[in-house]
Design a protein around this motif. Structure first.
Motif, PDB file in Angstrom:
ATOM      1  N   SER A  59       0.452  -1.590  -0.392  1.00 35.32           N
ATOM      2  CA  SER A  59       0.357  -0.083  -0.162  1.00 35.32           C
ATOM      3  C   SER A  59       1.228   1.389   0.284  1.00 35.32           C
ATOM      4  N   VAL A  60       1.832   1.520   0.252  1.00 32.81           N
ATOM      5  CA  VAL A  60       3.038   2.142   0.215  1.00 32.81           C
ATOM      6  C   VAL A  60       3.965   2.147  -1.171  1.00 32.81           C
ATOM      7  N   THR A  61       4.505   2.740  -1.899  1.00 33.91           N
ATOM      8  CA  THR A  61       5.528   2.358  -2.225  1.00 33.91           C
ATOM      9  C   THR A  61       5.961   3.719  -2.828  1.00 33.91           C
ATOM     10  N   VAL A  62       7.115   3.895  -3.811  1.00 34.45           N
ATOM     11  CA  VAL A  62       7.631   5.142  -4.388  1.00 34.45           C
ATOM     12  C   VAL A  62       8.111   5.386  -6.430  1.00 34.45           C
ATOM     13  N   LEU A  63       7.950   6.313  -6.258  1.00 33.32           N
ATOM     14  CA  LEU A  63       7.712   6.649  -7.868  1.00 33.32           C
ATOM     15  C   LEU A  63       9.250   7.739  -8.198  1.00 33.32           C
ATOM     16  N   PHE A  64      10.626   7.200  -8.121  1.00 39.53           N
ATOM     17  CA  PHE A  64      11.374   8.096  -8.296  1.00 39.53           C
ATOM     18  C   PHE A  64      11.707   8.036 -10.257  1.00 39.53           C
ATOM     19  N   ASP A  65      12.268   9.581 -10.092  1.00 44.90           N
ATOM     20  CA  ASP A  65      11.632   9.608 -11.486  1.00 44.90           C
ATOM     21  C   ASP A  65      13.274  10.041 -11.742  1.00 44.90           C
ATOM     22  N   SER A  66      13.963   9.750 -12.906  1.00 45.66           N
ATOM     23  CA  SER A  66      15.475   9.857 -13.268  1.00 45.66           C
ATOM     24  C   SER A  66      16.518  10.363 -11.927  1.00 45.66           C
ATOM     25  N   PRO A  67      16.394   9.222 -11.470  1.00 46.24           N
ATOM     26  CA  PRO A  67      17.635   9.250 -10.062  1.00 46.24           C
ATOM     27  C   PRO A  67      19.045   9.318 -11.295  1.00 46.24           C
ATOM     28  N   TYR A  68      20.343  10.504 -11.210  1.00 45.91           N
ATOM     29  CA  TYR A  68      21.516  10.335 -11.160  1.00 45.91           C
ATOM     30  C   TYR A  68      22.659   9.596 -10.191  1.00 45.91           C
ATOM     31  N   ASP A  69      22.271  10.029  -9.268  1.00 42.23           N
ATOM     32  CA  ASP A  69      23.765   9.274  -8.055  1.00 42.23           C
ATOM     33  C   ASP A  69      23.237   8.312  -7.964  1.00 42.23           C
ATOM     34  N   ALA A 118       9.569   6.136 -19.564  1.00 41.80           N
ATOM     35  CA  ALA A 118       8.827   7.594 -19.978  1.00 41.80           C
ATOM     36  C   ALA A 118       7.909   7.849 -18.390  1.00 41.80           C
ATOM     37  N   GLY A 119       7.546   8.967 -18.050  1.00 37.82           N
ATOM     38  CA  GLY A 119       6.121   8.789 -16.788  1.00 37.82           C
ATOM     39  C   GLY A 119       4.893   8.227 -17.332  1.00 37.82           C
ATOM     40  N   PRO A 120       4.159   8.528 -18.078  1.00 37.14           N
ATOM     41  CA  PRO A 120       2.812   7.991 -18.760  1.00 37.14           C
ATOM     42  C   PRO A 120       3.041   6.941 -18.410  1.00 37.14           C
ATOM     43  N   PRO A 121       3.711   5.508 -18.899  1.00 38.31           N
ATOM     44  CA  PRO A 121       3.428   4.038 -18.589  1.00 38.31           C
ATOM     45  C   PRO A 121       3.467   4.024 -17.052  1.00 38.31           C
ATOM     46  N   ALA A 122       4.390   4.523 -16.408  1.00 42.96           N
ATOM     47  CA  ALA A 122       4.369   4.708 -14.737  1.00 42.96           C
ATOM     48  C   ALA A 122       2.751   4.631 -14.028  1.00 42.96           C
ATOM     49  N   ILE A 123       2.792   6.009 -14.530  1.00 40.78           N
ATOM     50  CA  ILE A 123       1.710   6.632 -13.817  1.00 40.78           C
ATOM     51  C   ILE A 123       0.250   5.887 -14.305  1.00 40.78           C
ATOM     52  N   ALA A 127      -1.532   4.433 -10.973  1.00 39.98           N
ATOM     53  CA  ALA A 127      -2.958   4.745 -11.220  1.00 39.98           C
ATOM     54  C   ALA A 127      -3.971   3.491 -11.456  1.00 39.98           C
ATOM     55  N   ALA A 128      -3.644   2.222 -12.359  1.00 39.91           N
ATOM     56  CA  ALA A 128      -4.617   0.696 -12.567  1.00 39.91           C
ATOM     57  C   ALA A 128      -4.144   0.295 -11.266  1.00 39.91           C
ATOM     58  N   GLU A 129      -3.516   0.454 -10.187  1.00 44.47           N
ATOM     59  CA  GLU A 129      -3.488  -0.884  -9.231  1.00 44.47           C
ATOM     60  C   GLU A 129      -3.751   0.497  -7.642  1.00 44.47           C
ATOM     61  N   GLY A 130      -4.952   1.622  -8.307  1.00 46.30           N
ATOM     62  CA  GLY A 130      -5.073   2.695  -6.960  1.00 46.30           C
ATOM     63  C   GLY A 130      -4.359   3.555  -6.406  1.00 46.30           C
ATOM     64  N   PHE A 131      -3.017   4.033  -6.851  1.00 50.93           N
ATOM     65  CA  PHE A 131      -2.853   4.974  -5.776  1.00 50.93           C
ATOM     66  C   PHE A 131      -2.759   6.298  -6.138  1.00 50.93           C
ATOM     67  N   LEU A 150      -3.421   7.752   3.713  1.00 50.78           N
ATOM     68  CA  LEU A 150      -3.991   7.444   2.637  1.00 50.78           C
ATOM     69  C   LEU A 150      -3.551   5.761   2.250  1.00 50.78           C
ATOM     70  N   PRO A 151      -4.678   5.231   2.118  1.00 51.33           N
ATOM     71  CA  PRO A 151      -5.275   4.281   1.764  1.00 51.33           C
ATOM     72  C   PRO A 151      -3.723   3.569   0.837  1.00 51.33           C
ATOM     73  N   ARG A 152      -3.485   4.365  -0.173  1.00 56.47           N
ATOM     74  CA  ARG A 152      -2.547   3.345  -0.758  1.00 56.47           C
ATOM     75  C   ARG A 152      -1.635   4.966  -1.805  1.00 56.47           C
ATOM     76  N   VAL A 153      -0.893   4.914  -1.057  1.00 57.01           N
ATOM     77  CA  VAL A 153      -0.022   6.037  -1.103  1.00 57.01           C
ATOM     78  C   VAL A 153       1.107   5.867  -2.354  1.00 57.01           C
ATOM     79  N   ALA A 154       1.712   6.148  -3.377  1.00 53.32           N
ATOM     80  CA  ALA A 154       3.391   6.370  -4.157  1.00 53.32           C
ATOM     81  C   ALA A 154       3.527   7.721  -3.576  1.00 53.32           C
ATOM     82  N   LEU A 155       4.707   7.882  -3.939  1.00 54.60           N
ATOM     83  CA  LEU A 155       5.040   9.230  -3.093  1.00 54.60           C
ATOM     84  C   LEU A 155       6.217   9.057  -4.484  1.00 54.60           C
TER      85      LEU A 155
END
Length: 243
Positions: A59-69, A118-123, A127-131, A150-155
């Protein structure tokens, strides 16, 4: 840390074959494989593995945008493991997600890393998983403690240099800040992740499905028993090891 630093690992690539081989097992084969390995683990090991897996969170996950380091990538991965977050989603965009092994300290074995070009497939997947996507932002209307409700949150975490790209920012319904009282205006992305994950996971019970827990338990047995590949092969069972 530069991306050329030795001992960096493309975690998602290393995981795919190993996790995929487990996912391909039906429930009968999964139980048989666990049954082949489990007698070689003592009671203390089995109890430890079960207790950690039972507390893991979907129910908690992380979406990390293009990390470099790779240092930051590994530190976020390690925080996910520490707070029981089972999946880390990464939008790679122009470069492969790398994690420094000496910083991850084995966390790359336990947290599933899913990557997207890219971003859209992750979004779409989240979204389909209710985050609900919640962006980190210094002027966010939420504080860390709000995440636990929050019931299901993607940080959503931004790139170390450019922040969160527009496609992800627009998909976020709310923003969360880390309150500070010093002169510093921002924190390192991995420190921010640790603070927010601690708050988001507080008081949540483990919520993986029974099948997911069994697959993770098999992964743990296969990775922690020194002779697991030989044990499986002797019983006509094969499994590719993680990278």
């Amino acid at each position: 840390m530069r991306r050329s630093t030795p001992n960096c690992e493309a975690v998602a690539e290393a995981q795919r074959a190993f996790i995929g081989s487990i996912a391909a097992l039906d429930e009968i084969a999964l139980d048989a494989t666990i049954g082949a390995l489990e007698p070689f683990a003592n009671d203390q090991r089995r109890q430890r593995l079960r207790s950690v897996i039972d507390a893991r969170l979907d129910s908690v996950t992380v979406l990390f945008d293009s990390p470099y380091d790779p240092h930051n990538g590994a530190a976020v991965l390690r925080s996910c493991d520490a707070f029981g977050v089972q999946r880390l989603h990464v939008v790679e965009r122009r470069q492969t997600f790398l994690a420094a092994r000496e910083v991850a300290r084995g966390s790359q074995r336990w947290v599933d890393v899913l990557t997207y070009p890219a971003g859209p497939p992750a979004i779409a997947r989240l979204a389909a998983e209710g985050f609900e996507l919640v962006a980190t932002h210094p002027e966010g209307e939420l504080v860390p403690e709000d995440l636990a409700r929050l019931p299901r949150v993607a940080l959503v975490l931004g790139n170390e240099r450019d922040g969160i790209a527009d496609d992800l920012a627009q998909a976020c319904t709310r923003r969360v800040r880390v309150p500070m009282r010093g002169f510093v205006e921002s924190l390192n992305v991995s420190v921010t992740a640790a603070i927010l994950l601690r708050a988001a996971t507080s008081a949540r019970a483990g919520d993986l499905t029974t099948l997911e827990r069994s697959r993770l338990y098999l992964r743990a047995l296969a990775l922690t028993l020194p002779r697991a590949p030989e044990i499986l092969a002797a019983r006509g069972l094969t499994m590719k090891e993680a990278g």
